[in-house]
Design a protein around this motif. Structure first.
Motif, PDB file in Angstrom:
ATOM      1  N   UNK A   1       2.144  10.711  -4.148  1.00 53.66           N
ATOM      2  CA  UNK A   1       0.863  10.721  -4.045  1.00 53.66           C
ATOM      3  C   UNK A   1       0.173   9.285  -4.547  1.00 53.66           C
ATOM      4  N   UNK A   2      -1.529   9.394  -4.483  1.00 53.47           N
ATOM      5  CA  UNK A   2      -2.139   8.177  -4.596  1.00 53.47           C
ATOM      6  C   UNK A   2      -2.898   7.842  -3.399  1.00 53.47           C
TER       7      UNK A   2
ATOM      8  N   UNK B   1      -2.309   6.029   5.659  1.00 54.12           N
ATOM      9  CA  UNK B   1      -3.127   6.321   4.454  1.00 54.12           C
ATOM     10  C   UNK B   1      -4.057   4.889   3.919  1.00 54.12           C
ATOM     11  N   UNK B   2      -4.825   5.409   3.423  1.00 52.75           N
ATOM     12  CA  UNK B   2      -5.958   4.374   2.687  1.00 52.75           C
ATOM     13  C   UNK B   2      -5.481   3.968   1.222  1.00 52.75           C
ATOM     14  N   UNK B   3      -5.925   3.034   0.628  1.00 52.93           N
ATOM     15  CA  UNK B   3      -5.629   2.474  -0.480  1.00 52.93           C
ATOM     16  C   UNK B   3      -7.102   2.096  -1.371  1.00 52.93           C
TER      17      UNK B   3
ATOM     18  N   UNK C   1       0.893  -1.314  -0.123  1.00 47.03           N
ATOM     19  CA  UNK C   1       0.137   0.049   0.012  1.00 47.03           C
ATOM     20  C   UNK C   1       0.798   1.220  -0.004  1.00 47.03           C
ATOM     21  N   UNK C   2       1.950   1.205   0.698  1.00 48.47           N
ATOM     22  CA  UNK C   2       2.700   2.569   0.827  1.00 48.47           C
ATOM     23  C   UNK C   2       3.502   2.878  -0.472  1.00 48.47           C
ATOM     24  N   UNK C   3       4.115   1.802  -1.081  1.00 47.22           N
ATOM     25  CA  UNK C   3       4.710   1.727  -2.325  1.00 47.22           C
ATOM     26  C   UNK C   3       3.944   2.086  -3.383  1.00 47.22           C
ATOM     27  N   UNK C   4       2.585   1.741  -3.258  1.00 43.02           N
ATOM     28  CA  UNK C   4       1.719   2.276  -4.314  1.00 43.02           C
ATOM     29  C   UNK C   4       1.766   3.826  -4.628  1.00 43.02           C
ATOM     30  N   UNK C   5       2.293   4.530  -3.628  1.00 43.02           N
ATOM     31  CA  UNK C   5       2.325   6.223  -3.571  1.00 43.02           C
ATOM     32  C   UNK C   5       3.376   6.162  -4.810  1.00 43.02           C
ATOM     33  N   UNK C   6       3.341   7.353  -5.316  1.00 46.24           N
ATOM     34  CA  UNK C   6       4.371   7.877  -6.306  1.00 46.24           C
ATOM     35  C   UNK C   6       4.505   9.248  -6.549  1.00 46.24           C
TER      36      UNK C   6
END
Ligand code: HEM
Ligand SMILES: *[C@@H]1O[C@H](CO)[C@@H](O)[C@H](O)[C@H]1NC(C)=O
Ligand SMILES: *[C@@H]1O[C@H](CO)[C@@H](O)[C@H](O)[C@H]1NC(C)=O
Ligand SMILES: *[C@@H]1O[C@H](CO)[C@@H](O)[C@H](O)[C@H]1NC(C)=O
Ligand SMILES: *[C@@H]1O[C@H](CO)[C@@H](O)[C@H](O)[C@H]1NC(C)=O
Ligand SMILES: CC(=O)N[C@H]1CO[C@H](CO)[C@@H](O)[C@@H]1O
Length: 329
Positions: A144-145, A309-311, A20-25
């Motif tokens: 972001x994301x 953070x939410x995914x 979930x965290x690495x999905x942010x970019x």
């Protein structure tokens, strides 16, 4: 046989969470909404120029959002007859309207350009960063994301936010429970270099300090006299407030830390930071070196901005920042 199977299952289950965290970019909206950062920057610039209280109001709003349920825009949800939302909790009532307005304004513009793409949580994170930079603070990059959360309850606020009458031990515990060190806590509190506080938050230091002394003797005496004057009517006029940083109230700098040893800290908590041996060394470090303060503040803000953070699994991109999508049909 059973044991390895269970381990396999746990590993499998843990994939979405670790991802979930690495999905942010940094370039999350590069294709889906290339003007995202430009639109946010234009919105905050216009708003800050017409209302200089916006930067501080937005920074505090972001802090509160992230501390309760994580940085998921839960603070924007309006209450209805079924649910008293986060923003209507007692501690939240003093949150400034400017922070809400600037995010809603950016969201409205973004919905015209790239509908249903940008989360309110991302807008708040970037608007906060841009406002901090605009009033003289550091620039730091924001991944972001984030998705917008599906829960917003007033009952979840108490206990997750620091209050001005908490002891340093209580505040340290609160930040530690969210993974922040004492140094990160002090750096983040440097946010009090801008904005203001209502008299009710510090009036006992002026009028009812102890049985022997009405005023906290560690407050600078001229400062105390000025505050007693400003706050004389505060029980009648609850809007009466004072700047958190008396010298450079609108500028993001390290003046807040320079003020503290001189008895110019406004809240009991501010003053306690320079008294307590666990926090004092960091106050002194930031008071003497603004570069270090800016570096540490930036890192701590980046860390705060991914807290809880939410995914896609437990969040959504809201159509309106003040409502969950499900009640709109
Ligand atoms: C750690 C313990 C903290 C305590 C006890 C605390 C407490 C408070 C209180 C009581 C106020 C005045 C609210 C009002 O009267 O309207 C305030 C204002 C403010 N706080 Fe904190 N705060 C803390 C940490 C932080 C952090 C970590 C940030 C940001 C990173 C922050 C940013 C602000 C800002 C910008 C304002 C001014 C808001 C405005 O002008 O609208 N605070 N804080
Ligand atoms: C701080 O103030 C709040 C609200 O006025 C009160 O409920 C709470 O008990 C106080 N906490 C401490 C530690 O004094
Ligand atoms: C306090 O209130 C009184 C009566 O409303 C008013 O005349 C006076 O100017 C006020 N003082 C301050 C400092 O606001
Ligand atoms: C402040 O800290 C920075 C970064 O650690 C360092 O490069 C700089 O020399 C320091 N400035 C002063 C005046 O001590
Ligand atoms: C991460 O992003 C991918 C592609 O956008 C998406 O399919 C997946 O659900 C996301 N993962 C989480 C945990 O949100
Ligand atoms: C000071 C103030 O307005 N307090 C309010 C805080 O929120 C609760 C619940 O929404 C209200 O009952 C209080 O009056």
């Amino acid at each position: 046989m059973a044991v390895p199977l269970r381990i396999l299952l746990l590993l499998f289950l843990s994939i979405p969470f670790s991802e979930s965290k690495s999905n942010l970019s940094f370039d999350y909206y590069k294709r889906s909404c290339p003007n995202f950062e430009k639109i946010v920057r234009e919105t905050i610039t216009t708003k800050q120029m017409s209302n200089p209280a916006t930067a501080a109001g937005t920074l505090r709003l972001f802090f509160h959002d992230c501390m309760v349920e994580g940085c998921d825009a839960s603070v924007f949800i309006s209450s209805n007859s079924f649910n008293t939302a986060e923003r209507d909790a007692d501690v939240n009532l003093s949150l400034s309207g400017d922070g809400y307005e600037v995010v809603v304004k950016a969201k409205t513009t973004l919905e015209l350009t790239c509908p249903k793409v940008v989360s309110c949580a991302d807008i708040l994170a970037v608007a906060t960063r841009d406002l901090v930079t605009m009033v003289g603070g550091p620039y730091y990059k924001i991944r972001l994301g984030r998705k917008d959360g599906l829960v917003s309850k007033a009952s979840r606020v108490e206990g997750n936010l620091p209050r001005s009458n908490m002891s340093i031990t209580q505040v340290i515990k609160l930040f530690a429970s969210k993974g922040f060190s004492v140094q990160e806590m002090v750096a983040l509190t440097g946010g009090h270099t801008i904005g203001f506080s209502h008299c009710i938050e510090f009036s006992d230091r002026l009028f009812s300090y102890s049985k022997k002394q009405a005023t906290d003797p560690e407050l600078n005496s001229k400062f105390a006299a000025g505050l007693r004057n400003i706050c004389a009517n505060h029980t009648i006029d609850k809007t009466m407030s004072a700047f958190n940083d008396v010298f450079t109230p609108g500028k993001f700098d390290n003046m807040y830390f320079k003020n503290l040893p001189r008895g110019l800290g406004l809240l009991a908590y501010d003053h306690a930071l320079v008294k307590d041996p666990r926090t004092k060394p960091f106050v002194e470090l930031y008071a003497t070196n603004q570069t270090v303060f800016f570096q540490d503040f930036s890192l701590a803000m980046q860390k705060l901005s991914i807290h809880g953070i939410k995914t896609a699994i437990n969040g959504e991109v809201r159509n309106r920042c003040d409502q969950f999508n499900s009640i709109q049909t």
